[in-house]
Design a protein around this motif. Sequence first.
Motif, PDB file in Angstrom:
ATOM      1  N   LYS A  75       0.807  -1.226   0.000  1.00 56.30           N
ATOM      2  CA  LYS A  75       0.000   0.000   0.000  1.00 56.30           C
ATOM      3  C   LYS A  75       0.839   1.274   0.000  1.00 56.30           C
ATOM      4  O   LYS A  75       0.315   2.369   0.215  1.00 56.30           O
TER       5      LYS A  75
ATOM      6  N   LYS B   1       2.604   7.234   1.818  1.00 58.83           N
ATOM      7  CA  LYS B   1       1.608   6.387   2.463  1.00 58.83           C
ATOM      8  C   LYS B   1       0.251   7.074   2.433  1.00 58.83           C
ATOM      9  O   LYS B   1       0.160   8.279   2.561  1.00 58.83           O
TER      10      LYS B   1
ATOM     11  N   HIS C 293      -2.698   5.094   0.662  1.00 63.13           N
ATOM     12  CA  HIS C 293      -3.635   4.201  -0.012  1.00 63.13           C
ATOM     13  C   HIS C 293      -4.134   3.133   0.958  1.00 63.13           C
ATOM     14  O   HIS C 293      -3.393   2.673   1.831  1.00 63.13           O
ATOM     15  N   ILE C 294      -5.371   2.731   0.756  1.00 63.36           N
ATOM     16  CA  ILE C 294      -5.968   1.735   1.640  1.00 63.36           C
ATOM     17  C   ILE C 294      -5.921   0.338   1.022  1.00 63.36           C
ATOM     18  O   ILE C 294      -6.264  -0.649   1.676  1.00 63.36           O
ATOM     19  N   THR C 295      -5.511   0.258  -0.239  1.00 63.41           N
ATOM     20  CA  THR C 295      -5.334  -1.024  -0.924  1.00 63.41           C
ATOM     21  C   THR C 295      -4.015  -0.969  -1.688  1.00 63.41           C
ATOM     22  O   THR C 295      -3.326   0.046  -1.698  1.00 63.41           O
TER      23      THR C 295
ATOM     24  N   SER D  44      -8.708   0.319  -5.843  1.00 63.34           N
ATOM     25  CA  SER D  44      -9.894   0.724  -5.089  1.00 63.34           C
ATOM     26  C   SER D  44     -10.492   1.914  -5.813  1.00 63.34           C
ATOM     27  O   SER D  44     -10.194   2.166  -6.977  1.00 63.34           O
TER      28      SER D  44
END
Length: 296
Positions: free
Chosen positions: A213, A230, A232-234, A254
Motif C-alpha cells: 500500500k 503512504k 492508499h488503503i489497498t 480501489s
Amino acid sequence: MNSKPRGKLAVGRVKFFGRHRGEVNSSAFSPDGQRLLTASEDGCVYGWETQSGRLLWRLRGHKGPVRFCRFSPDGRLFASTSCDRTVRLWDAADAKCLQVLKGHQRSVETVSFSHDSKQLASGGWDKRVMLWEVQSGQVLRHFVGHRDSVQSSDFAPSSDCLATGSWDSTIRMWDLRARTPGIFHQELEGHRGNISCLCYSPSGLLASGSWDKTIHIWKPSTRSLLIQLKGHITWVKSIAFSPDGQQLASAGYSHMVKVWDCNTGKCTETLKGVLNVAHACAFMPDGKLLVSGAVD
C-alpha cells in the motif's frame, strides 16, 4: 475521466466503455490521450476513442486472457500480453498484428517500450525478463534472477537501464549496456509486498508501487530511498509522473486516486467515489490527469 491536478482536483468528464465480455485486467492511454486500450479476460484487446467513448476495435488473436497492454512512446505501436505466453505487437494506425513474440514459458504479465520505441521488455510468471527488438521481433537478451513472477517494468529515460518489479518484493535494475547476459547491477529492497508498478520520472528517479500500500521514490544511481508515500488503503495499481516530474499520480486497487508532491512527499489531492477500481493513470502534456478504471 480527466482531471486537472493543478489547483483543486475535480472530475471534468466521465465516459463509460462497457462492451467487454470479461473482466478488464489493465488499461493504457496513448501518449496524446486520444485513445484508450483495455486488456480483457475475454481474450481481446479493445481500443476506444477517449473523448467520445466510441469502440474503435476489438482485437482477437490471443488464445487466453489478455493481462496487460501498453502504447509505445511514439504512439505508432501498442503491445499486449497474455496467459497464452505471448506478446503481440500491433500497428496503432490500422490495428493489425505485426509480430507475435514467443519465448516465455508461462503467462506474460508486463511489457514496456524503450523511449525510442525500438526495444521492448516483457516479464511474467516464468520469472524471466526478455528484451526484444521491435522491428524484427528477435530476442536480444534474457535476464534471470527474480525469485518470483515479474509483474512490472520500465525503461530509464536514457534507455540504458531497465527496471523490473517482482512478487519477490524486489526491484532489479538491468544494465542494458553490459555485454554479459542477464546480470543485474542493482537491487532495490524496502517494500514489504509484491511490486505491482514502476515508473521513471523525466529526470531519472524511479517510483515503485506495491501490495504493501505504499509508493517509494528512489534515486537509482545511489540506490537510495528518497521518499515513502503512504495513504492508499489497498495495493497500488498504477503510478505516473507529471511531465515536469514534480508530481506523482497513483491509483490504488480501489476507488481512490491520489496526487503527490514529489519534493515534500505530501498528498495534495485525493479523488474518490467515481470508480470502484482504478486501473491506470496518466498525465498528458497539457497537465491534465487521465484515469481509467471499472465500475459496477
